[in-house]
Design an enzyme around this catalytic site. Sequence first.
Site, PDB file in Angstrom:
ATOM      1  N   ASP A   1      -8.442 -61.901  17.496  1.00  0.00           N
ATOM      2  CA  ASP A   1      -9.470 -61.353  18.699  1.00  0.00           C
ATOM      3  C   ASP A   1     -10.436 -60.447  17.885  1.00  0.00           C
ATOM      4  O   ASP A   1     -10.134 -59.306  17.411  1.00  0.00           O
ATOM      5  CB  ASP A   1      -9.011 -61.226  19.638  1.00  0.00           C
ATOM      6  CG  ASP A   1      -9.779 -60.883  20.640  1.00  0.00           C
ATOM      7  OD1 ASP A   1     -10.362 -61.772  21.248  1.00  0.00           O
ATOM      8  OD2 ASP A   1     -10.081 -59.556  21.235  1.00  0.00           O
TER       9      ASP A   1
ATOM     10  N   GLU B   1     -12.632 -64.218  14.977  1.00  0.00           N
ATOM     11  CA  GLU B   1     -13.925 -63.925  15.338  1.00  0.00           C
ATOM     12  C   GLU B   1     -14.641 -62.965  14.664  1.00  0.00           C
ATOM     13  O   GLU B   1     -14.635 -61.799  14.881  1.00  0.00           O
ATOM     14  CB  GLU B   1     -14.132 -63.476  17.060  1.00  0.00           C
ATOM     15  CG  GLU B   1     -13.271 -64.526  17.831  1.00  0.00           C
ATOM     16  CD  GLU B   1     -13.422 -63.979  19.098  1.00  0.00           C
ATOM     17  OE1 GLU B   1     -14.139 -64.537  19.965  1.00  0.00           O
ATOM     18  OE2 GLU B   1     -12.965 -62.806  19.587  1.00  0.00           O
TER      19      GLU B   1
END
Length: 849
Positions: A542, A571
């Site tokens: 994340d 990400e």
Amino acid sequence: MGTVHGNYKEGFSLDNQNTGDYKKVSITLHYRRHDGDYSGWNLWVWLEGQNGRMVEFVEKSSYGRTATFTMEDSTGINRVGFIIRKSTEQNDWASKRFDDRFITSFDDNAHAEVWLVQGIEKIYYHKKEVDVTPSIISATLEKWHEIEVKTNLAFDWEHDNITVNLEGASIKEIHVSKDHDSSRLAHQLTIKTKEKLTLQADYRVAISHFGTCDVTYGSIVRTKQFNDEFAYNGTLGAIYTNERTLFRVWSPDAQKATLALYSNAEVKELSLYPMEKGPNGTWSYDFNGDTHEMVYMFRVKIGKDWHEAVDPYAKAVTVNGEKGVVVDLLKTNPAKWTLSKPPFQSIEDAIIYELHVRDASIDPNSGITHKGKFLGLTETNTMTSDGFKTGIDHIVDLGVTHVQLLPINDYWTVDETKSESSQYNWGYDPQHFNAPEGSYSTDPFHPRSRIIELKKLIQTLHDRGIRVIMDVVYNHVYNVAHSNFHQLAPGYYFRYTKDGLLSNGTGVGSDTASERYMMRKFIVDSLVYWATEYNIDGFRFDLMGIHDIDTMNTARQALDEVDPSIIMLGEGWNLLTPLAEEKKANQLNADKMPRIAHFNDSIRDHLKGNNFFDQDRGFINGRDGYNVQIKQGISAGMKVHYDRQRFITPNQVVNYVEAHDNHTLWDKLTLTNPGASIEDVKLMHKLATSIVLLSQGIPFLHAGQEFMRTKNGDHNSYQSPDSINMMNWDRKAEFAQEVEYVKGLIALRKFSEAFRMKSRQTIEGSMHFFPTDEYLIAYQLLVHSDVEAYSEYVVIHNAHQHPVLFNLNSVGPWNVLVNGYKAGIEPLSIIKRNRVEVPRLSTLVLTKK
């Protein structure tokens, strides 16, 4: 919810607390300010999952000011959050004192009375505990020639006859920081020394009337010298054997450390064991005997205060993560537990299916017994009332290779004691990184249950040929002040701005400092633990762009030693955090991180329209000008290169069009094309999914995308109810043809290497784009492999609202494998001419051997 870790005095004992759930509670809160100025100060109070409100201090007393208020919640209350803030006419949040704090102790009448003191974070439940005599709150080493001192009471440097002494070094000068609301009073001073201060020496400050205080580490913890001096490379946590357990914690600031052992989670009696100081900021205690399922905590004395923390390395925790638990991990292995995995050759072969544990089974018509639990994904032969497969059978039937589970480690904002309630969260609010989430367990009160049941889930998926990716959230914590990191090493684990404030590139209040040795070590240790103990096959990071390149590469190397087939993806957004641009683990530096994949937001936004603008359109739903960007995504940036993204191989690119956050594709299409028929929305939806599944790189599907999942327009459903978030299995019957279409695309991708080439060179030599208009993309793929010998594919994506005639580069016979309604590896029809009609809003795939 997690325990609030306050600052405690040495030798303290925990009071008996009633933390049962109440529908209504009343609170009396007393606040004392040393400067006597209460103008503008008020409370902001809230309950979990509810909006907050302001409460004024209205009563005066000899202590200070008092506020009395009530809170109500039909689902039950076990803690009340509050912040003390100062409001002005221009800004309700002009200033605040500390971060979120929680009142957790109520008497039998559902009443709590607490006392608070300016400059002290601790919540006092008894007035007799409050000490307002003059004292030094802290003395911290901020720079190599500066010590910052804070007092609990304001003083007048010019008129109060204050003297300052420093043991261990010579004072050069003293600078006093005047309070903002007074020209004379101060609570803080800075001692500048003649000699350079060291990390090894002991310093003590004495101020007349205020007593003495040992100097602890301040912002100096964020220097390279500190990082190097206290870097520890050994094993931390509870190192268990049947005969003994070695408890080791890293807390370089501590002057003392104590191990607290409890017989179980409910019993308040405890035994305290003084820990021995070790190398590089470590403390340890060697306990003889079997400690399996013994509850433990660490307590460290930093300066004048005792801090209590759960072990950051805790492998098991009590309900709501309130305490750590020692566990014999051999007793957590389910029957037939094995470390074997489904076969898997190359990262490009992966087809990822993102799934939330609760979403998968909570639908009343899922046919699954253990709804919302780990065990729900272990049940087989489950189906809807109409006879359609659900749960794991559906996923297996779909054909994906990897299931990516949204965070399954212990997180803050779901109360595990309310296991049957409708609480919901995605889980991006980490509490304990190495222990599973208890709300997904059938018995969150038993520390082993969540471990055993998660392992059963993983084993079941492996047995059915599916690998497991874990969504990990090392980039921030839910609450810095109460995190075990901050309790044990204040200021070290997080990034700060030049102004001394927490960096907030994550947008959720804090950024962890992965570039510091012990934070990097923790991340890598945690990943290796999950990979070895739970047999995890991949990790999705994340907000990976918060981390640094060296940490990601170190993790890649460590996981390769466990299993080189483990996938790393994340990400890779370019986030505003105080880390040098060339060190950020984002797409712009992808070439520095081999075999680490990045979510491709370019193809996502150019396919359907920008995620953050509801009405923005993309290639599939009526906007021109995106032809080149879609070609970049289709070729994973290998054939048609990106301008800034530095992908060097196709396995660094994860192509997708929807995920758990933002609108689902179905909802985005209905927003951007409000007049479109259901049939047109279906066609656009299938067109987007086909582009993702046939592109080079790694395809990624959001669970339910195959039956056109909707969240009824909710674009941020992280704590929305099940009715919004659940996989509505009835849609599988409604969109049965679309499910079969996606299955066919997956089968085709798995069959032919043409859609999962392994290198830039292969793609550049084997992919050829034909000249087309803005709403049409057509390309040729040439493949030569042991499976297919020599094959040629032509793929045409038509985003026009009308059919298009396309001239092929040679005459047939051409086998049609994908048309507007069906897909697979068996020919749907044969075309013998060199011209083909491509239906509107559809993908056509032809092959010739």
